[in-house]
Write a protein that holds these residues in place. Structure first.
Motif, PDB file in Angstrom:
ATOM      1  N   ILE A  48     -13.311  18.358  25.663  1.00 25.40           N
ATOM      2  CA  ILE A  48     -12.814  16.988  25.502  1.00 25.40           C
ATOM      3  C   ILE A  48     -13.953  15.988  25.670  1.00 25.40           C
ATOM      4  O   ILE A  48     -14.068  15.018  24.909  1.00 25.40           O
ATOM      5  CB  ILE A  48     -11.696  16.700  26.514  1.00 25.40           C
ATOM      6  CG1 ILE A  48     -10.490  17.620  26.272  1.00 25.40           C
ATOM      7  CG2 ILE A  48     -11.267  15.239  26.444  1.00 25.40           C
ATOM      8  CD1 ILE A  48      -9.840  17.443  24.920  1.00 25.40           C
ATOM      9  N   PHE A  49     -14.809  16.231  26.657  1.00 25.56           N
ATOM     10  CA  PHE A  49     -15.936  15.334  26.898  1.00 25.56           C
ATOM     11  C   PHE A  49     -16.902  15.337  25.720  1.00 25.56           C
ATOM     12  O   PHE A  49     -17.403  14.290  25.297  1.00 25.56           O
ATOM     13  CB  PHE A  49     -16.651  15.755  28.183  1.00 25.56           C
ATOM     14  CG  PHE A  49     -17.862  14.931  28.505  1.00 25.56           C
ATOM     15  CD1 PHE A  49     -17.740  13.608  28.907  1.00 25.56           C
ATOM     16  CD2 PHE A  49     -19.135  15.476  28.402  1.00 25.56           C
ATOM     17  CE1 PHE A  49     -18.857  12.843  29.198  1.00 25.56           C
ATOM     18  CE2 PHE A  49     -20.263  14.717  28.684  1.00 25.56           C
ATOM     19  CZ  PHE A  49     -20.116  13.398  29.078  1.00 25.56           C
ATOM     20  N   TRP A  50     -17.172  16.512  25.157  1.00 26.27           N
ATOM     21  CA  TRP A  50     -18.095  16.619  24.017  1.00 26.27           C
ATOM     22  C   TRP A  50     -17.534  15.911  22.792  1.00 26.27           C
ATOM     23  O   TRP A  50     -18.268  15.214  22.078  1.00 26.27           O
ATOM     24  CB  TRP A  50     -18.348  18.088  23.710  1.00 26.27           C
ATOM     25  CG  TRP A  50     -19.170  18.306  22.482  1.00 26.27           C
ATOM     26  CD1 TRP A  50     -20.509  18.129  22.342  1.00 26.27           C
ATOM     27  CD2 TRP A  50     -18.689  18.746  21.211  1.00 26.27           C
ATOM     28  NE1 TRP A  50     -20.900  18.437  21.055  1.00 26.27           N
ATOM     29  CE2 TRP A  50     -19.813  18.810  20.343  1.00 26.27           C
ATOM     30  CE3 TRP A  50     -17.428  19.101  20.719  1.00 26.27           C
ATOM     31  CZ2 TRP A  50     -19.691  19.204  19.023  1.00 26.27           C
ATOM     32  CZ3 TRP A  50     -17.316  19.488  19.407  1.00 26.27           C
ATOM     33  CH2 TRP A  50     -18.436  19.545  18.566  1.00 26.27           C
ATOM     34  N   VAL A  51     -16.245  16.077  22.537  1.00 26.77           N
ATOM     35  CA  VAL A  51     -15.629  15.397  21.398  1.00 26.77           C
ATOM     36  C   VAL A  51     -15.658  13.884  21.610  1.00 26.77           C
ATOM     37  O   VAL A  51     -15.898  13.116  20.670  1.00 26.77           O
ATOM     38  CB  VAL A  51     -14.180  15.898  21.197  1.00 26.77           C
ATOM     39  CG1 VAL A  51     -13.470  15.069  20.133  1.00 26.77           C
ATOM     40  CG2 VAL A  51     -14.173  17.367  20.799  1.00 26.77           C
ATOM     41  N   ASN A  64     -26.937  12.809  17.153  1.00 29.48           N
ATOM     42  CA  ASN A  64     -26.950  14.264  17.402  1.00 29.48           C
ATOM     43  C   ASN A  64     -25.566  14.789  17.751  1.00 29.48           C
ATOM     44  O   ASN A  64     -25.182  15.889  17.323  1.00 29.48           O
ATOM     45  CB  ASN A  64     -27.944  14.589  18.516  1.00 29.48           C
ATOM     46  CG  ASN A  64     -29.380  14.333  18.100  1.00 29.48           C
ATOM     47  OD1 ASN A  64     -29.698  14.367  16.916  1.00 29.48           O
ATOM     48  ND2 ASN A  64     -30.256  14.058  19.060  1.00 29.48           N
ATOM     49  N   TRP A  65     -24.799  14.040  18.556  1.00 34.30           N
ATOM     50  CA  TRP A  65     -23.461  14.485  18.932  1.00 34.30           C
ATOM     51  C   TRP A  65     -22.557  14.533  17.705  1.00 34.30           C
ATOM     52  O   TRP A  65     -21.770  15.470  17.541  1.00 34.30           O
ATOM     53  CB  TRP A  65     -22.875  13.560  19.994  1.00 34.30           C
ATOM     54  CG  TRP A  65     -23.616  13.571  21.289  1.00 34.30           C
ATOM     55  CD1 TRP A  65     -24.345  12.550  21.823  1.00 34.30           C
ATOM     56  CD2 TRP A  65     -23.717  14.656  22.214  1.00 34.30           C
ATOM     57  NE1 TRP A  65     -24.897  12.922  23.026  1.00 34.30           N
ATOM     58  CE2 TRP A  65     -24.520  14.211  23.298  1.00 34.30           C
ATOM     59  CE3 TRP A  65     -23.214  15.959  22.243  1.00 34.30           C
ATOM     60  CZ2 TRP A  65     -24.825  15.021  24.385  1.00 34.30           C
ATOM     61  CZ3 TRP A  65     -23.519  16.768  23.325  1.00 34.30           C
ATOM     62  CH2 TRP A  65     -24.309  16.302  24.376  1.00 34.30           C
ATOM     63  N   GLN A  66     -22.651  13.501  16.854  1.00 31.90           N
ATOM     64  CA  GLN A  66     -21.843  13.483  15.646  1.00 31.90           C
ATOM     65  C   GLN A  66     -22.213  14.638  14.713  1.00 31.90           C
ATOM     66  O   GLN A  66     -21.341  15.285  14.119  1.00 31.90           O
ATOM     67  CB  GLN A  66     -22.027  12.151  14.909  1.00 31.90           C
ATOM     68  CG  GLN A  66     -21.363  10.968  15.584  1.00 31.90           C
ATOM     69  CD  GLN A  66     -21.665   9.681  14.838  1.00 31.90           C
ATOM     70  OE1 GLN A  66     -22.521   8.907  15.239  1.00 31.90           O
ATOM     71  NE2 GLN A  66     -20.967   9.465  13.738  1.00 31.90           N
ATOM     72  N   LEU A  67     -23.490  14.911  14.579  1.00 28.50           N
ATOM     73  CA  LEU A  67     -23.938  15.997  13.700  1.00 28.50           C
ATOM     74  C   LEU A  67     -23.413  17.342  14.172  1.00 28.50           C
ATOM     75  O   LEU A  67     -22.987  18.177  13.361  1.00 28.50           O
ATOM     76  CB  LEU A  67     -25.464  16.012  13.629  1.00 28.50           C
ATOM     77  CG  LEU A  67     -26.125  14.905  12.802  1.00 28.50           C
ATOM     78  CD1 LEU A  67     -27.633  14.951  12.954  1.00 28.50           C
ATOM     79  CD2 LEU A  67     -25.737  15.012  11.334  1.00 28.50           C
ATOM     80  N   ALA A  68     -23.469  17.558  15.495  1.00 31.93           N
ATOM     81  CA  ALA A  68     -22.988  18.836  16.035  1.00 31.93           C
ATOM     82  C   ALA A  68     -21.497  19.006  15.789  1.00 31.93           C
ATOM     83  O   ALA A  68     -21.037  20.086  15.378  1.00 31.93           O
ATOM     84  CB  ALA A  68     -23.296  18.916  17.527  1.00 31.93           C
ATOM     85  N   LYS A  69     -20.739  17.935  16.041  1.00 26.77           N
ATOM     86  CA  LYS A  69     -19.294  18.026  15.823  1.00 26.77           C
ATOM     87  C   LYS A  69     -18.959  18.192  14.345  1.00 26.77           C
ATOM     88  O   LYS A  69     -18.082  18.994  13.984  1.00 26.77           O
ATOM     89  CB  LYS A  69     -18.601  16.781  16.370  1.00 26.77           C
ATOM     90  CG  LYS A  69     -17.070  16.846  16.294  1.00 26.77           C
ATOM     91  CD  LYS A  69     -16.446  15.563  16.702  1.00 26.77           C
ATOM     92  CE  LYS A  69     -16.573  14.511  15.628  1.00 26.77           C
ATOM     93  NZ  LYS A  69     -15.790  14.849  14.410  1.00 26.77           N
TER      94      LYS A  69
END
Length: 255
Positions: A48-51, A64-69
């Motif tokens: 949940i935190f990562w999303v 980077n977070w958007q790319l990973a998701k």
């Protein structure tokens, strides 16, 4: 006077022991909080935190977070489209959640002194059985009693119908075991091998002298296997989700 101080190397299987952290019994039922359930909760809240991070301060050019998701999202989306088609859009939220929770359980289990939830057959079998029951309910809702024609192909001679139904039923139900054992066996064997090599490296280092220098060999092998195990953690989550899509497609598009 030289004193030999013995050191204890724990069993490689000790890391899979389920320990009750908060014992709780209600009316004879055990609702204790174990290390397995704790790390399952940790995996859920980490997910949940990562999303949430991927949506925080979102920009037109992905961070980077958007790319990973987006990478995991697109991988799951293509998996559903290739194996189920347009009908799979309805089940995509469940499949995407399944993919992510398995991925995080596997990856968190790679952290030293953590616990790998998917290394226990009771978890993988319970998950596979729940999915199997749900898929069959979907098949019955979609096709009614025609769903049971899955066990009896057309044009079969009457004399071998009982034998064929038995074989088809067994081959159909064995999916639960193959789905659960594949994930459980890969995670258990990989973590056990890592623990054995780490223990061997520590033994050489503790021996001192020339043997202490040789510990670099298993240590280098350990680092290489950690990278391999990380890849397997992601691959097994993907394979489990992929097979779920295939089994779901089998009941939606009966041939």
């Amino acid at each position: 006077m030289l004193i030999n101080i013995p050191f204890i190397i724990s069993s490689p299987l000790e890391q899979f022991e389920i320990v009750a952290l908060l014992p709780l019994n209600i009316f004879g039922f055990n609702f204790s909080l174990t290390n397995s359930s704790l790390f399952l909760v940790i995996a859920f809240f980490t997910l949940i935190f990562w999303v949430s991070l991927s949506f925080y301060n979102a920009t037109l050019i992905p961070n980077n977070w958007q790319l990973a998701k987006e990478f995991i999202y697109m991988a799951t989306s293509s998996m559903v489209k290739d194996n189920i088609g347009k009908k799979g859009e309805f089940y995509f939220p469940f499949i995407f959640t399944l993919h992510l929770i398995l991925l995080y359980c596997n990856l968190i289990g790679m952290i030293p002194y953590s616990f790998t939830v998917t290394s226990h057959i009771i978890f993988t079998f319970g998950l596979a059985l729940s999915i199997f029951i749900g898929i069959n309910i979907i098949g019955i809702q979609a096709h009614g009693f025609k769903f049971f024609a899955l066990f009896l192909p057309r044009g079969v001679p009457l004399g071998i119908v009982p034998l064929l139904i038995t074989i088809e039923f067994l081959s159909y139900t064995v999916k639960v075991f193959t789905l659960s054992i594949r994930l459980f066996a890969n995670m258990t064997s990989g973590h056990t091998l890592l623990k054995i090599i780490a223990g061997f490296s520590w033994t050489l280092l503790s021996a001192g002298g020339v043997l202490a220098m040789l510990h670099l060999i298993p240590l280098g092998l350990l680092l290489a296997l950690i990278g391999l195990e990380l890849a397997i953690a992601g691959l097994q989550a993907y394979v489990f989700t992929l097979l779920t899509c295939i089994y779901l497609n089998d009941v939606l598009d009966m041939h």
